[in-house]
Design a protein around this motif. Structure first.
Motif, short mmCIF file in Angstrom:
data_model
loop_
_atom_site.label_atom_id
_atom_site.label_comp_id
_atom_site.label_asym_id
_atom_site.label_seq_id
_atom_site.Cartn_x
_atom_site.Cartn_y
_atom_site.Cartn_z
N PHE A 190 10.37 13.48 -4.24
CA PHE A 190 10.58 14.54 -3.24
C PHE A 190 11.44 15.67 -3.83
CE2 PHE A 190 10.02 10.62 -0.69
CZ PHE A 190 8.82 10.97 -0.07
N PHE A 249 -3.71 9.93 -8.49
CA PHE A 249 -4.06 9.23 -7.25
C PHE A 249 -4.63 7.83 -7.49
CE2 PHE A 249 -5.04 13.82 -6.60
CZ PHE A 249 -3.89 14.13 -5.90
N VAL A 278 -0.51 16.65 -18.31
CA VAL A 278 -1.12 16.13 -17.07
C VAL A 278 -0.74 17.00 -15.88
CG1 VAL A 278 -1.08 14.20 -15.46
CG2 VAL A 278 -1.30 13.77 -17.88
N ASN A 281 0.62 7.02 3.13
CA ASN A 281 1.10 5.87 2.36
C ASN A 281 2.51 5.44 2.77
OD1 ASN A 281 -0.67 7.67 0.26
ND2 ASN A 281 -1.09 5.49 0.13
N GLN A 282 3.19 6.31 3.53
CA GLN A 282 4.53 5.93 4.01
C GLN A 282 4.43 5.00 5.21
OE1 GLN A 282 6.99 9.42 4.40
NE2 GLN A 282 6.17 10.25 2.52
N PRO A 313 4.83 11.52 -3.31
CA PRO A 313 3.68 12.17 -3.96
C PRO A 313 3.96 12.81 -5.31
CG PRO A 313 4.12 13.12 -1.76
CD PRO A 313 5.27 12.25 -2.12
N ILE A 321 8.35 2.98 -22.29
CA ILE A 321 8.06 4.42 -22.13
C ILE A 321 6.58 4.60 -21.76
CG2 ILE A 321 7.87 6.64 -23.36
CD1 ILE A 321 10.73 5.94 -22.60
N GLU A 349 -9.30 15.47 -4.01
CA GLU A 349 -8.28 14.60 -3.44
C GLU A 349 -6.91 15.29 -3.55
OE1 GLU A 349 -8.45 10.65 -4.97
OE2 GLU A 349 -6.73 9.94 -3.82
N LEU A 405 0.09 10.81 -10.28
CA LEU A 405 -0.48 12.17 -10.37
C LEU A 405 -2.00 12.19 -10.28
CD1 LEU A 405 1.83 13.56 -13.21
CD2 LEU A 405 2.01 13.96 -10.76
N VAL A 442 8.44 9.74 -30.36
CA VAL A 442 7.75 9.08 -29.24
C VAL A 442 8.15 9.73 -27.91
CG1 VAL A 442 7.60 6.92 -27.92
CG2 VAL A 442 7.39 6.87 -30.38
N LYS A 496 -3.29 19.34 -13.64
CA LYS A 496 -3.44 19.10 -12.20
C LYS A 496 -3.29 20.40 -11.43
CE LYS A 496 -1.03 16.37 -8.82
NZ LYS A 496 -1.99 16.27 -7.79
N ASP A 510 0.83 -1.21 0.00
CA ASP A 510 0.00 0.00 0.00
C ASP A 510 0.88 1.27 0.00
OD1 ASP A 510 -2.31 1.43 -0.07
OD2 ASP A 510 -2.74 1.29 2.07
N ASN A 528 -2.51 14.89 -2.05
CA ASN A 528 -1.51 14.02 -1.41
C ASN A 528 -0.23 14.83 -1.28
OD1 ASN A 528 -0.04 11.80 -0.49
ND2 ASN A 528 0.42 11.09 -2.56
N GLY A 570 1.89 2.92 -2.88
CA GLY A 570 1.86 3.52 -4.21
C GLY A 570 2.03 5.03 -4.24
N LEU A 571 1.50 5.71 -3.23
CA LEU A 571 1.56 7.18 -3.25
C LEU A 571 2.45 7.71 -2.13
CD1 LEU A 571 -2.19 7.88 -4.07
CD2 LEU A 571 -0.25 8.02 -5.61
N SER A 572 3.36 6.90 -1.65
CA SER A 572 4.23 7.37 -0.56
C SER A 572 5.22 8.43 -1.04
CB SER A 572 4.98 6.20 0.09
OG SER A 572 5.70 5.51 -0.88
N HIS A 586 -2.81 12.08 2.89
CA HIS A 586 -3.53 11.76 1.66
C HIS A 586 -5.01 11.47 1.95
CE1 HIS A 586 -4.15 8.69 -1.82
NE2 HIS A 586 -4.71 9.85 -2.08
N TRP A 616 6.02 13.21 -9.18
CA TRP A 616 6.54 12.41 -10.29
C TRP A 616 6.75 13.34 -11.48
CZ3 TRP A 616 5.62 11.09 -15.35
CH2 TRP A 616 6.29 9.95 -15.83
N PRO A 617 7.79 13.25 -12.25
CA PRO A 617 8.83 12.22 -12.29
C PRO A 617 9.92 12.37 -11.23
CG PRO A 617 9.21 13.79 -14.05
CD PRO A 617 7.92 14.20 -13.38
N ILE A 637 4.96 6.29 -18.39
CA ILE A 637 3.92 7.35 -18.39
C ILE A 637 2.71 6.90 -17.56
CG2 ILE A 637 2.28 8.60 -19.87
CD1 ILE A 637 4.51 8.56 -22.02
N ASN A 650 3.18 11.48 4.65
CA ASN A 650 2.39 12.12 3.59
C ASN A 650 0.92 12.04 3.98
OD1 ASN A 650 2.13 9.34 2.79
ND2 ASN A 650 1.42 10.05 0.82
N LEU A 701 1.11 8.68 -14.38
CA LEU A 701 -0.32 9.04 -14.28
C LEU A 701 -0.95 8.42 -13.04
CD1 LEU A 701 -1.49 8.67 -18.00
CD2 LEU A 701 -1.14 10.77 -16.72
N CYS A 732 9.24 1.45 -26.80
CA CYS A 732 8.00 2.26 -26.75
C CYS A 732 7.10 1.76 -25.61
CB CYS A 732 7.25 2.16 -28.07
SG CYS A 732 8.15 2.93 -29.41
#
Lengths: 285, 263
Positions: free
Chosen positions: A22, A93, B23, B193-194, A16, A80, B165, A91, B12, B27, A10, B167, A12-14, B157, A18-19, A84, B155, A88, A77
């Motif tokens: 922190f 959630f 995106v 989530n941490q 927050p 890549i 929502e 970003l 690409v 946001k 759990d 986070n 996944g969002l630790s 969230h 991206w890319p 992405i 964090n 997503l 491809c």
């Protein structure tokens, strides 16, 4: 495996952002809690992108088979696209559809990488294929394609359940269909074409992995759904069983794909079966 | 490498970067738009309906747990050495049959009354790798100040259904975060989530008539204008139960409630 560890813990969002992680691309953060899994996953992904790019460039430079060059570019491809989708997921959630797509493309990439390894292997290049025409219906090749299809459906259903977009029962129900189709394919391959090593070996592997996967699926169900419903945090048995279930699932898909490729090579459908009488008459004329 | 292939690879990569930027920008725009909407809502909020302080009533009571109380689940905090808090989950807290962490609020009966949003912020503290309080009530638009008293990064969230929502990470000794929720929402889950055991609930309501039961299962809602109301008792695991109550001017009514163990 790295991705499965993130979801199972759990975590996944630790991280927050991206890319960056922190705010940095590669700076190691305080390595505790969910950050360990998520940050490691990102570093593994970054390494994978670099390696895939190296393979693609190398293949383009040295490989003479044009289709294999395209496959290597396709692998790049895909990785890549996978990155992405991972971004997503963070970003947006973790929407179930995006997270499931991320999980599905991961296994697709794995299959492409395995296929590249198979096609560039010495055995594939030097081997004189032993060919036996398939007279049965449905053909073994059709069965292998059907196996890949049901496995993909299973992968999507499992991903949707894992990412809270669906209940568990469609995944469990489809497991029955998967078992039937894969067992049918393996039994056909082993009963009729067991003398062809290139078919026999992936068929045995597929069957073994199917049995292992069913056991792991049952264990994962017990630890996560039946016993772990009210768990206050991910517990070791549920993490181990689900990560193993995901990993063996990927191996099963890859083994089925190898079987499909080998069947296409060694057990083709007879030419007369593939071309309709009208087409043959037309070409003869 | 042939030219065609390299050109395609560059295309690409460019497409991927463009998608990513789109995106990220969307946001940010959404966040800004949401913040602007909240400011506008606050600026155009109708004036509060006056309440005669001489007639207001009080509703209080105790919430009980009916049956054998479940043992608190142990939390394993070993994955972060900075977490040294009490290692027990707070999802069902029962002491001598008294049930804590039940959110009690006036669900129905206030009609079209509006209320001023308190200027004081509500504090949500992260200490010992746990949220304090575990159950929080706040009015829509009211500021929630989120502090980190731990020597580790958290964090925060929230995963709402009706609100936006977000986070955000909060390193040790960093400035408190100030957030608000625009729409009414009961049992809005918040997690870290941490540290996957860190979970709490924020309840966003339109009126100031709410309370959370303490360790003795007690609650008190003051300043209620006379009338007929539906009082809702909501627990994160045991669900919701409602009671009707009529309060006369200057009345003090006791409304007790009990929850049975979830099957």
């Amino acid at each position: 495996m790295a991705g499965a560890l993130v979801t199972s813990n759990d975590a996944g969002l630790s991280v927050p952002d991206w890319p960056t992680s922190f705010g940095y691309l590669v700076k190691v953060p305080h390595f505790v809690g969910g950050i360990r899994y998520e940050w490691s996953h990102r570093m593994v992904a970054g390494t994978l992108v670099s390696l895939t790019l190296a393979i693609a460039i190398w293949t383009l430079l040295v490989e003479r088979r044009r289709w294999l060059r395209w496959l290597a570019v396709g692998a790049f491809c895909t990785v890549i696209a996978q990155a992405i989708l991972g971004g997503l997921t963070v970003l947006l959630f973790q929407p179930p559809a995006v997270s499931t797509a991320h999980a599905t493309v991961a296994q697709t990439f794995f299959c492409i990488a395995v296929a590249i390894a198979l096609f560039s292997g010495r055995k594939w290049v030097e081997e004189q294929p032993r060919i036996e025409f398939d007279q049965r219906r449905p053909s073994l090749f059709t069965l292998t394609l059907l196996s890949i299809f049901v496995l993909y459906v299973q992968l999507i259903l499992g991903g949707m359940f894992r990412h809270h977009g669906m209940s568990w029962w469609p995944h469990v129900l489809n497991a029955v269909i998967v078992s039937f189709v894969l067992a049918w394919t393996a039994v056909r391959a082993l009963s009729v074409y067991s003398e062809i090593e290139a078919v026999r070996r992936p068929a045995i592997l597929m069957l073994s992995l199917l049995i292992t996967q069913l056991c792991l699926g049952f264990t994962a169900f017990l630890t996560r759904v039946a016993w772990g419903r009210n768990a206050v945090q991910p517990e070791l048995p549920m993490v181990v069983s689900t990560v193993a279930h995901v990993a063996v699932g990927a191996l099963l898909l890859a083994a089925t794909m190898i079987l499909s490729i080998q069947v296409w090579r060694h057990v083709p459908v007879a030419f007369e079966e593939r071309v309709s009488r009208e087409q043959r008459d037309a070409s003869a004329a | 490498m042939n030219k065609k292939t390299s050109r395609r690879m560059i295309s690409v990569s460019t497409l991927a970067c463009a998608l990513l930027l789109t995106v990220a920008c969307n946001k940010k725009e959404n966040t800004e738009q949401s913040n602007n909407n909240m400011s506008q809502t606050a600026a155009t909020a109708p004036a509060a309906t006056p309440i005669d302080p001489a007639t207001v009533a009080t509703v209080n009571g105790t919430v009980k747990f009916d049956g054998m109380a479940p043992k608190p689940a142990k939390i394993d905090m070993s994955q972060d050495p900075a977490c040294k808090g009490m290692n027990e989950a707070e999802n069902v807290v029962v002491d001598n049959g008294d049930l804590a962490n039940v959110f009690v609020y006036v669900k129905d009966g206030l009609g079209s009354r509006t209320f001023d949003v308190p200027k004081d912020e509500v504090v949500l503290d992260q200490s010992g790798c746990k949220y304090h309080p575990h159950m929080l009530g706040v009015m829509a638009g009211q500021t929630v100040q989120i502090k980190n008293d731990d020597q580790t990064t958290h964090n925060i969230h929230p995963t709402p259904k009706d609100n936006r929502e977000w986070n955000e990470s909060q390193p040790p000794a960093s400035a408190p975060l100030e957030k608000s929720f625009a729409r009414e929402e009961i049992m809005l889950p918040v997690k870290c989530n941490q540290h996957p055991w860190m979970k709490m609930y924020i309840n966003v309501v339109k009126s100031p008539f709410y309370a959370v039961t303490d360790k003795a299962g007690k609650y008190e809602i003051k300043g209620l204008p006379p009338g007929d109301y539906t009082i809702a008792f909501v627990h994160e695991k045991l669900g919701e139960q409602d009671q009707k109550v009529t309060v006369a001017p200057k009345d003090t009514k006791t409304v007790d409630q009990s929850f049975k163990a979830a099957e």
